[in-house]
Design a protein around this motif. Structure first.
Motif, short mmCIF file in Angstrom:
data_model
loop_
_atom_site.label_atom_id
_atom_site.label_comp_id
_atom_site.label_asym_id
_atom_site.label_seq_id
_atom_site.Cartn_x
_atom_site.Cartn_y
_atom_site.Cartn_z
N VAL A 81 0.86 -1.17 0.00
CA VAL A 81 0.00 0.00 0.00
C VAL A 81 0.90 1.23 0.00
CG1 VAL A 81 -1.85 1.25 1.14
CG2 VAL A 81 -1.74 -1.23 1.34
N GLU A 82 0.75 2.04 -1.02
CA GLU A 82 1.52 3.27 -1.11
C GLU A 82 0.72 4.40 -0.48
OE1 GLU A 82 3.79 6.08 -4.43
OE2 GLU A 82 2.84 4.18 -5.02
N THR A 83 1.12 4.85 0.69
CA THR A 83 0.44 5.92 1.42
C THR A 83 1.30 7.17 1.38
OG1 THR A 83 1.41 5.48 3.58
CG2 THR A 83 -0.48 4.13 2.94
N LYS A 84 0.80 8.25 1.99
CA LYS A 84 1.57 9.50 2.05
C LYS A 84 2.79 9.34 2.94
CE LYS A 84 -1.35 11.32 5.76
NZ LYS A 84 -2.23 12.44 6.18
N ASP A 85 2.80 8.31 3.77
CA ASP A 85 3.94 8.06 4.66
C ASP A 85 4.96 7.10 4.07
OD1 ASP A 85 2.73 9.65 6.66
OD2 ASP A 85 1.51 7.93 7.30
N GLY A 86 4.68 6.59 2.88
CA GLY A 86 5.60 5.65 2.26
C GLY A 86 4.90 4.36 1.86
N ILE A 87 5.68 3.36 1.49
CA ILE A 87 5.15 2.08 1.03
C ILE A 87 5.14 1.08 2.18
CG2 ILE A 87 5.50 0.13 -0.52
CD1 ILE A 87 6.71 2.06 -2.53
N HIS A 88 3.98 0.46 2.41
CA HIS A 88 3.83 -0.54 3.47
C HIS A 88 3.61 -1.91 2.83
CE1 HIS A 88 3.31 2.57 6.61
NE2 HIS A 88 2.76 3.27 5.62
N THR A 89 4.38 -2.90 3.27
CA THR A 89 4.25 -4.26 2.73
C THR A 89 3.27 -5.05 3.59
OG1 THR A 89 6.52 -4.21 1.90
CG2 THR A 89 5.48 -6.37 2.17
N LEU A 90 2.37 -5.77 2.93
CA LEU A 90 1.36 -6.57 3.61
C LEU A 90 1.51 -8.03 3.18
CD1 LEU A 90 -1.78 -4.30 3.02
CD2 LEU A 90 -0.31 -4.35 5.03
N PRO A 91 0.97 -8.95 3.97
CA PRO A 91 0.91 -10.35 3.49
C PRO A 91 -0.03 -10.43 2.30
CG PRO A 91 -0.36 -10.07 5.49
CD PRO A 91 0.39 -8.80 5.31
N ASN A 92 -0.03 -11.55 1.62
CA ASN A 92 -0.90 -11.71 0.46
C ASN A 92 -2.36 -11.75 0.93
OD1 ASN A 92 -2.49 -13.03 -1.69
ND2 ASN A 92 -0.50 -13.27 -2.68
N LEU A 93 -3.09 -10.67 0.69
CA LEU A 93 -4.46 -10.56 1.17
C LEU A 93 -5.41 -11.47 0.41
CD1 LEU A 93 -4.82 -6.72 1.81
CD2 LEU A 93 -4.00 -8.52 3.32
N PHE A 94 -5.07 -11.80 -0.82
CA PHE A 94 -5.89 -12.72 -1.59
C PHE A 94 -5.88 -14.11 -0.94
CE2 PHE A 94 -6.40 -15.97 -4.87
CZ PHE A 94 -7.58 -15.57 -5.49
N ILE A 95 -4.67 -14.59 -0.64
CA ILE A 95 -4.54 -15.91 0.00
C ILE A 95 -5.14 -15.88 1.40
CG2 ILE A 95 -2.90 -17.61 0.88
CD1 ILE A 95 -1.05 -16.90 -1.43
N GLN A 96 -4.87 -14.81 2.15
CA GLN A 96 -5.42 -14.68 3.50
C GLN A 96 -6.95 -14.73 3.48
OE1 GLN A 96 -5.34 -10.84 5.97
NE2 GLN A 96 -3.60 -11.98 6.81
N SER A 97 -7.54 -13.98 2.55
CA SER A 97 -9.01 -13.96 2.44
C SER A 97 -9.54 -15.32 2.03
CB SER A 97 -9.44 -12.90 1.42
OG SER A 97 -9.10 -11.60 1.85
N LYS A 98 -8.81 -16.01 1.17
CA LYS A 98 -9.26 -17.33 0.72
C LYS A 98 -9.23 -18.34 1.86
CE LYS A 98 -8.81 -20.50 -3.16
NZ LYS A 98 -8.17 -20.74 -4.47
N ILE A 99 -8.19 -18.26 2.69
CA ILE A 99 -8.08 -19.18 3.84
C ILE A 99 -9.21 -18.91 4.83
CG2 ILE A 99 -6.67 -19.78 5.84
CD1 ILE A 99 -4.20 -19.24 4.07
N HIS A 100 -9.43 -17.63 5.15
CA HIS A 100 -10.50 -17.27 6.09
C HIS A 100 -11.86 -17.68 5.55
CE1 HIS A 100 -8.00 -13.96 8.30
NE2 HIS A 100 -7.67 -15.18 8.65
N ARG A 101 -12.04 -17.51 4.27
CA ARG A 101 -13.31 -17.90 3.64
C ARG A 101 -13.54 -19.39 3.77
NH1 ARG A 101 -14.23 -19.55 -1.82
NH2 ARG A 101 -16.39 -19.18 -2.51
N GLN A 102 -12.52 -20.20 3.51
CA GLN A 102 -12.68 -21.65 3.61
C GLN A 102 -12.94 -22.08 5.05
OE1 GLN A 102 -12.85 -23.94 0.98
NE2 GLN A 102 -13.68 -25.10 2.71
#
Length: 412
Positions: A81-102
């Motif tokens: 996520v590129e914010t006004k404070d810089g770039i923040h690295t996140l885990p793969n939200l697609f995979i995370q959402s898929k795991i939570h969904r299952q």
């Protein structure tokens, strides 16, 4: 009409409270003529669901992210996520959402069987799992093909209202169905404005004869023992009842166990196994492999195919299919070559079988060479007692099926 709030645990972060307040306001506006249940901090097998919205049109999972900016990420690799404070690295939200969904689907299947079997378990797989970012965030188009991936979206307070209008799981959740869901998830109703629990009917102090619970139990035990000693028929009746209860409990436990025990690797299992393999690869001077969702989907299909047809080989002896002949069906191109290792055990799927397969492969020269090969990505999946490792090799092309080296083990 209105929103009822239920939670597994109290919200610990201020940003989550503000986002939930925002979501509640949007939901109330979009569903003015029906009661909606908002579930927060729901514990599941692989983590915690920030928010689940239960409407008559079906459930929706929202993963709350306290960032505002330009979001970049796809099915594979890290998200940023590129914010006004810089770039923040996140885990793969697609995979995370898929795991939570299952995880949530697994729970819903059990609840469905007990309370609303008319819905049908196949329909439960239409549940959406979306990433919810702060206002002003942007997710540029073209990163994920949403025509193919129906269940995942990246939304904000600006885009959520419109997308809520198109939720349609293909069935209707009645109020009594929603009550069954929150009850079986062991959630507590609470007031969002005061953050205090709302006690339902019958939750107050039970009425009965005076004394503490311990005293009541002791009195009851004394009465039962006295009756057993005095009247032989009661002794026999209690013994028979206890034996029947144990038998019934055993049958019930066996039934529930069959429904709740996993029989195949989930994405999280495959990702964890790949992390374990990467440790071993680094010890042998090899580069780590990225977890590839496409490879996972193909590997689980290959493992299930071996389980269904009861063979351990690169090519299905009855259908003639193999990993490379199937790869384009799971998003891989003809320019991406897949290398496979196979493993089997006679006692079916067990916890940790993915690591056990890796350890077994590394004990055999042919398999070891394959697991330590020059790949860019990989996946390990098991179904029943059959496991497969797939490595993505970009140095070769084609759809030919693998013929050697052997690269497969079968253990007792």
């Amino acid at each position: 009409m209105g929103i009822r709030f239920f939670r597994g645990q109290k919200t610990k972060f201020e940003h989550e409270h503000h986002q939930l307040k925002e979501i509640a306001r949007i939901v109330a506006k979009e569903f003015p003529d029906e009661t909606v249940y908002l579930l927060t901090n729901v514990l599941v097998a692989n983590g915690e669901l920030d928010c689940v919205v239960l409407t008559s049109h079906g459930p929706l999972i929202l993963d709350l992210k306290a960032f505002s900016g330009t979001i970049r990420g796809s099915e594979n690799g890290k998200w940023q996520v590129e914010t006004k404070d810089g770039i923040h690295t996140l885990p793969n939200l697609f995979i995370q959402s898929k795991i939570h969904r299952q995880d949530f689907i697994d729970k819903m299947i059990m609840i469905c069987r007990g309370h609303f079997p008319h819905i049908g378990e196949i329909n439960l797989k239409k549940i959406g799992s979306w990433a919810y970012f702060c206002k002003g965030s942007e997710y540029p188009a073209g990163q994920i093909d949403f025509r193919r991936v129906k269940w995942f979206r990246v939304v904000t307070a600006e885009s959520l209202p419109e997308k809520l209008r198109f939720i349609d799981a293909g069935y209707t959740l009645r109020p009594e169905d929603m009550d069954a869901i929150v009850r079986d998830l062991h959630l507590q109703e609470y007031s969002f404005s005061t953050n205090k629990e709302i006690k339902g009917p019958g939750t107050g102090k039970p009425k009965g004869f005076p004394g503490t619970t311990r005293q009541k139990i002791l009195v009851a035990l004394v009465i039962i023992i006295a009756l057993v000693l005095i009247i032989p028929e009661i002794n026999m009746m209690i013994t028979d009842t206890a034996t029947g209860a144990v038998h019934t409990g055993g049958v019930l436990f066996q039934s529930v166990s069959k429904d709740t025990l996993k029989s195949a690797s989930r994405p999280s299992d495959s990702s964890d196994a790949l992390a374990y393999l990467n440790q071993l690869r680094e010890q042998n001077g090899k580069k780590p492999l990225y977890f590839d969702e496409r490879l996972y989907n193909l590997s689980i299909v290959r493992a299930r195919d071996m389980q269904q047809y009861e063979y351990l080989a690169y090519i299905n002896p009855r259908t003639g299919t193999c990993a490379n002949s199937l790869k384009t069906l799971y998003g891989l191109s003809t320019d991406e070559n897949v290398v496979e290792s196979a493993y089997g055990q006679w006692n079916g799927y067990t916890r940790g079988i993915e690591r056990q397969a890796i350890d077994s492969w590394l004990q055999e020269p042919g398999n070891k060479n394959q697991l330590l090969g020059n790949y860019s990505a990989g996946a390990v999946s098991c179904s029943g007692g059959y496991c497969t490792f797939l490595g993505l090799n970009n140095d070769r092309t084609g759809n030919e099926c693998q013929t050697g080296p052997p690269g497969m083990n079968m253990t007792s």
